[in-house]
Design an enzyme around this catalytic site. Structure first.
Site, mmCIF file in Angstrom:
data_model
loop_
_atom_site.group_PDB
_atom_site.id
_atom_site.type_symbol
_atom_site.label_atom_id
_atom_site.label_comp_id
_atom_site.label_asym_id
_atom_site.label_seq_id
_atom_site.Cartn_x
_atom_site.Cartn_y
_atom_site.Cartn_z
ATOM 1 N N ARG A 79 41.997 73.083 113.424
ATOM 2 C CA ARG A 79 40.754 73.822 113.679
ATOM 3 C C ARG A 79 39.520 73.029 113.247
ATOM 4 N NH1 ARG A 79 40.014 79.009 111.407
ATOM 5 N NH2 ARG A 79 39.351 80.065 113.295
ATOM 6 N N GLU B 28 38.485 77.985 121.158
ATOM 7 C CA GLU B 28 38.980 79.196 120.492
ATOM 8 C C GLU B 28 37.922 80.264 120.709
ATOM 9 O OE1 GLU B 28 40.272 78.853 116.318
ATOM 10 O OE2 GLU B 28 39.235 80.727 115.890
ATOM 11 N N LYS C 9 44.072 75.686 109.515
ATOM 12 C CA LYS C 9 42.706 75.812 109.004
ATOM 13 C C LYS C 9 42.704 75.075 107.669
ATOM 14 C CE LYS C 9 39.356 79.278 107.353
ATOM 15 N NZ LYS C 9 38.989 80.715 107.374
ATOM 16 N N GLU D 289 34.785 91.077 115.975
ATOM 17 C CA GLU D 289 34.337 90.993 114.586
ATOM 18 C C GLU D 289 32.839 91.249 114.459
ATOM 19 O OE1 GLU D 289 35.338 87.323 112.599
ATOM 20 O OE2 GLU D 289 34.131 87.826 110.844
ATOM 21 N N ASP E 93 29.861 80.934 114.459
ATOM 22 C CA ASP E 93 31.046 81.759 114.250
ATOM 23 C C ASP E 93 31.103 82.985 115.155
ATOM 24 O OD1 ASP E 93 33.335 82.822 113.273
ATOM 25 O OD2 ASP E 93 32.549 83.417 111.331
ATOM 26 N N TRP F 83 26.244 82.106 104.092
ATOM 27 C CA TRP F 83 26.877 83.359 104.484
ATOM 28 C C TRP F 83 25.849 84.496 104.490
ATOM 29 C CZ3 TRP F 83 31.942 82.978 101.026
ATOM 30 C CH2 TRP F 83 32.815 82.054 101.632
ATOM 31 N N LYS G 193 35.818 76.563 118.007
ATOM 32 C CA LYS G 193 35.252 77.861 118.403
ATOM 33 C C LYS G 193 34.207 77.660 119.494
ATOM 34 C CE LYS G 193 36.056 80.384 114.126
ATOM 35 N NZ LYS G 193 35.561 81.297 113.081
ATOM 36 N N GLU H 215 43.392 90.403 109.302
ATOM 37 C CA GLU H 215 42.021 89.958 109.042
ATOM 38 C C GLU H 215 41.209 90.153 110.318
ATOM 39 O OE1 GLU H 215 41.556 86.737 106.533
ATOM 40 O OE2 GLU H 215 39.485 86.337 107.102
ATOM 41 N N ARG H 216 40.098 90.866 110.184
ATOM 42 C CA ARG H 216 39.225 91.170 111.329
ATOM 43 C C ARG H 216 39.968 91.943 112.418
ATOM 44 N NH1 ARG H 216 35.336 90.416 107.849
ATOM 45 N NH2 ARG H 216 35.268 88.305 107.064
ATOM 46 N N GLU I 16 36.319 77.370 104.143
ATOM 47 C CA GLU I 16 36.250 78.678 103.488
ATOM 48 C C GLU I 16 37.317 78.827 102.400
ATOM 49 O OE1 GLU I 16 36.282 81.428 106.835
ATOM 50 O OE2 GLU I 16 34.110 81.271 106.972
ATOM 51 N N HIS J 235 23.966 86.045 113.027
ATOM 52 C CA HIS J 235 24.452 86.286 111.673
ATOM 53 C C HIS J 235 23.577 87.274 110.900
ATOM 54 C CE1 HIS J 235 26.883 85.292 108.184
ATOM 55 N NE2 HIS J 235 27.562 84.446 108.898
HETATM 56 C C1 GCU Z 1 35.190 84.070 110.279
HETATM 57 C C2 GCU Z 1 35.880 85.298 109.795
HETATM 58 C C3 GCU Z 1 36.961 84.971 108.805
HETATM 59 C C4 GCU Z 1 37.909 83.929 109.417
HETATM 60 C C5 GCU Z 1 37.109 82.720 109.848
HETATM 61 C C6 GCU Z 1 37.941 81.689 110.573
HETATM 62 O O1 GCU Z 1 34.437 83.507 109.257
HETATM 63 O O2 GCU Z 1 34.955 86.170 109.199
HETATM 64 O O3 GCU Z 1 37.650 86.146 108.512
HETATM 65 O O4 GCU Z 1 38.869 83.564 108.496
HETATM 66 O O5 GCU Z 1 36.111 83.123 110.743
HETATM 67 O O6 GCU Z 1 37.850 81.641 111.784
HETATM 68 O O7 GCU Z 1 38.670 80.943 109.945
#
Ligand code: GCU
Length: 718
Positions: free
Chosen positions: A340, A403, A303, A409, A381, A558, A376, A183-184, A307, A537
């Site tokens: 997180r 973090e 996490k 990304e 983000d 988003w 973060k 991912e990313r 999301e 963003h």
């Molecule tokens: C961002 C990212 C996601 C990731 C998320 C996270 O939104 O686009 O791919 O899962 O951060 O840090 O949990």
């Protein structure tokens, strides 16, 4: 040089030049050629590395070829303690009698378990260099530090170095999925090759561990924060254990992301409610199983309720309930839980930047002693620029860790140069004013401000199985920078860039200076051409190119339009008292500085304020003109960077030089794409002309909108 001549040369010398594909990272060890190298050469003849543990063997395996290569002579190694002039002794008081004889107890106690001393000493009348530590891991870190010295510093017969890491846990987070995708990730597939494990172990895993250890990184979270429950099944735990076995000699401990609903998904429990005793028992048993396979397992990264991920709130419980239940499972083994803070809900009318603070602050002091809140750097983000997250300095009774995102990304993936040490420096140096002036983020997270005992930092890795590890040769510098800052969060971005460039690209001083300048300027350039003046963003869906006009997304928070709020009356997100008042989450005097339009820094302006297009900026220009100019400045930098990079041809090997030059062509194209998209779109609201010193876009907004996700023309989209 003609090809035939080159072949002949290698044939005669018998030495094959290694491919310059970037695989060797900053651990190249090619022979140093300058006068300084001569001085190092005469000060080291042999290495004495007593001890036969896996870590001591790793030190030997690193130092002997490295020093032989760097110094251009054969370095003999010995495990007995015989010393001569020019001996380098490496070890601990218990592995080395020479080190024991130096009576370093107090000095070693000061540098702790992972620190080391490097000293020029006289032992029995011999001039020797000593790398001493209390533990073998400390000695390994010392060995890598010594190699860095040889490559970047003047030789000295008078070494007296003591180093220790500022954070206890220095982790890479790998967002790697079990199917090999990342991912990313923008540098190929997962390094772990899950499908081959545990039967086949890719030798590359050792090189990953070496690279991480060379920076002092001591942990790797192996799987994506959007976790698959399967990663906790016996089959996958055996795979993780195989990785842990490779990493162990290098001090890199493995961690896993557990999916909160794993008890249901793996073993059919009816619930994953953290307060249900059956659920807690399941996690204890699962944790026992993990520690049986991986005795030095580090713990969990979670996490939850973010999301779409399950979490304690799914069962009507709190984040503290969830974190503490997992913490109890690992506490028996000394493990930790990194929980997180990347939490936000699609509540109508809410401000995403304020949500994590609002959700978590009430739980200050409610987390178990082995829980660390992983926050973060910014409240939204990983944008190219954000203010620091207001949780830093606001939860004095909770252990917090930053973090940061190494993978780019939002900064051009692996196509753009964006040296992130400058961004992380800005973040770490931010003054939270939590206990008055000087309460920097660094002091919050390194334990000095609130005395937190478990200090930690995490970076979302930019590695993959591309031959050069990070997709872009210069993106290696971000892995390096993260590791260096995790060890010493006071290092300057320039110092780090300088070290990396010397170790990785060239020792030619003039060229090093030029590359360092490029690196140091690069992140600001990306901010300028992507999201200047506090905008955030603005990207399109794959988080690569621009999409300020918005696109169909499941949630308003988003969508770019939610963030920039461009309208006929101006642009920007009002986070002051007339808006969401998220600015109130910062301490005074920062709160007032940000809240007052006249004192808010330009770089944060549109993050905190909705500002009329005609507003007069400090520069004397209107906001519109300033915005245009910033975009243009970013684009201009890419053109300039291309020329400056081209001028380095012949200094840097052709293979890497050409690869970076090609990426710069893409970066320049992308910068223009971002500028045209931003300016043409925002112009529909500002209704102002472009100022004279800004290039007029040569395409229409519709034409820009019609480009595909990576900026190529396509027939129909959007
Ligand atoms: C961002 C990212 C996601 C990731 C998320 C996270 O939104 O686009 O791919 O899962 O951060 O840090 O949990």
């Amino acid at each position: 040089m003609s090809i035939c001549f080159a072949v002949l040369l290698f044939a005669v010398s018998g030495v094959r030049a290694p491919a310059e594909d970037g695989y060797r990272l900053w651990m190249r060890y090619d022979t140093l050629a300058d006068a300084n190298a001569q001085a190092w050469r005469s000060s080291i003849n042999t290495v004495v590395i007593p001890g036969d543990s896996p870590t001591m063997r790793a030190i030997l395996a690193e130092l002997v070829p490295a020093l032989s290569g760097l110094l251009g002579k054969s370095i003999a190694a010995s495990a007995n303690n015989t010393l001569a002039d020019g001996t380098l002794v490496v070890g601990t008081p218990s592995t080395s009698s020479a080190i024991a004889s130096l009576q370093l107890r107090d000095a070693l106690a000061k540098v702790g378990d992972e620190g080391f001393l490097i000293r020029s000493e006289k032992i029995d009348g011999r001039s020797v260099t000593v790398i001493a530590a209390s533990t073998e891991l400390g000695a390994l870190y010392g060995a890598f530090h010594f190699l860095r010295l040889v490559q970047t510093q003047p030789a000295s017969g008078n070494l007296n170095i003591s180093e220790k890491p500022r954070f206890l846990f220095r982790l890479l987070n790998h967002w790697d999925n079990l199917d090999g995708s990342i991912e990313r990730g923008y540098a190929g597939q997962s390094l772990w090759k899950w499908n081959e494990l545990p039967g086949t172990i890719d030798p590359r895993l050792t090189d990953y561990a070496r690279a991480s250890a060379s920076l002092g990184i001591n942990g790797a979270v192996l799987n994506n924060v959007n976790a698959d429950a399967k990663s906790l099944t016996p089959e996958y735990l055996r795979k993780a254990a195989a990785i842990a076995d490779v990493f162990r000699p290098y001090g890199v401990r493995v961690y896993l992301v557990p999916r909160f609903s794993a008890p249901i998904e793996i073993d059919g429990l009816e619930t994953a409610d953290p307060l249900d005793p059956k659920v807690a028992a399941w996690w204890k048993a699962k944790t026992d199983e993990i520690y049986k396979l991986i005795p030095d397992f580090g713990g969990y990264l979670v996490k939850a309720n973010s999301e779409g991920q399950p979490g304690p709130m799914t069962y009507g419980r709190t984040h503290a309930d969830g974190a503490n239940m997992l913490a109890a499972a690992v506490a028996r083994y000394g493990g930790i839980v990194m929980w997180r803070a990347f939490i936000y809900d699609p509540v109508p009318g809410s401000d995403r930047a304020a949500e994590a603070y609002n959700t978590l602050k009430p739980f200050d002091g409610k987390f178990a002693p082995n829980v660390i809140l992983q926050v973060k750097n910014g409240p939204v983000d990983f944008m190219p620029r954000e203010p620091f997250h207001p949780i830093f300095g606001s939860m004095p009774h909770t252990q917090v860790m930053p973090e940061v995102q190494i993978t780019q990304e939002y900064l051009g993936h692996s196509n753009s140069i964006a040296f992130l040490a400058t961004m992380w420096r800005e973040f770490l140096d931010s003054d939270t004013y939590a206990k008055g002036p000087g309460s920097t983020v660094t002091r919050v997270v390194d334990g000095r401000l609130y005395g937190q005992t478990l200090t930690a930092i995490a970076g979302v890795a930019n590695t993959g199985d591309d031959r050069n590890w990070t997709g872009h040769h210069l993106a290696q510098a971000n892995w390096f920078a993260y590791g260096r800052l995790a060890w010493n969060p006071d290092m300057s971005a320039r110092e780090i860039a300088d070290e990396w460039t010397e170790m990785t690209l060239t020792h030619d001083r003039k060229s090093v200076d030029e590359i360092v300048r490029l690196l140091l300027e690069s992140r600001e350039a990306v901010v300028n051409y992507e999201m200047p003046l506090g905008l955030a963003h603005l990207m399109d869906n794959p988080h690569y190119g621009p999409g300020p006009w918005g696109y169909p997304v499941a949630r308003p928070d988003w969508s770019p339009v939610y963030y920039h709020r461009a309208a006929n009356d101006g642009i920007g997100f009002d986070r002051t008292a007339t808006g969401t008042n998220a600015v109130a989450q910062y301490h005074e005097p920062l709160r007032s500085r940000y809240a007052d339009l006249s004192t808010c820094p330009d770089d944060m302006l549109l993050w905190f304020h909705h500002v009329p297009w005609t507003y007069k900026m400090r520069s004397g220009r209107t906001l519109w003109d300033e915005l245009c100019l910033r975009y243009q400045r970013g684009v201009d930098w890419t053109g300039d960077a291309r020329k400056r990079w081209d001028a380095l041809a012949g200094i840097i090997d052709a293979e890497r030089h050409t690869a970076v030059a090609r990426k710069l062509v893409i970066q320049q194209r992308d910068a223009k794409w971002w500028r045209d998209a931003g300016l043409l779109y925002f112009q529909t609201f500002s209704k102002q002309p472009f100022p004279a010193d800004v290039d007029q876009p040569t395409r229409t907004l519709d034409e820009v909108k019609a480009l595909d996700d990576y900026g190529h023309p396509q027939k129909a989209k959007k």
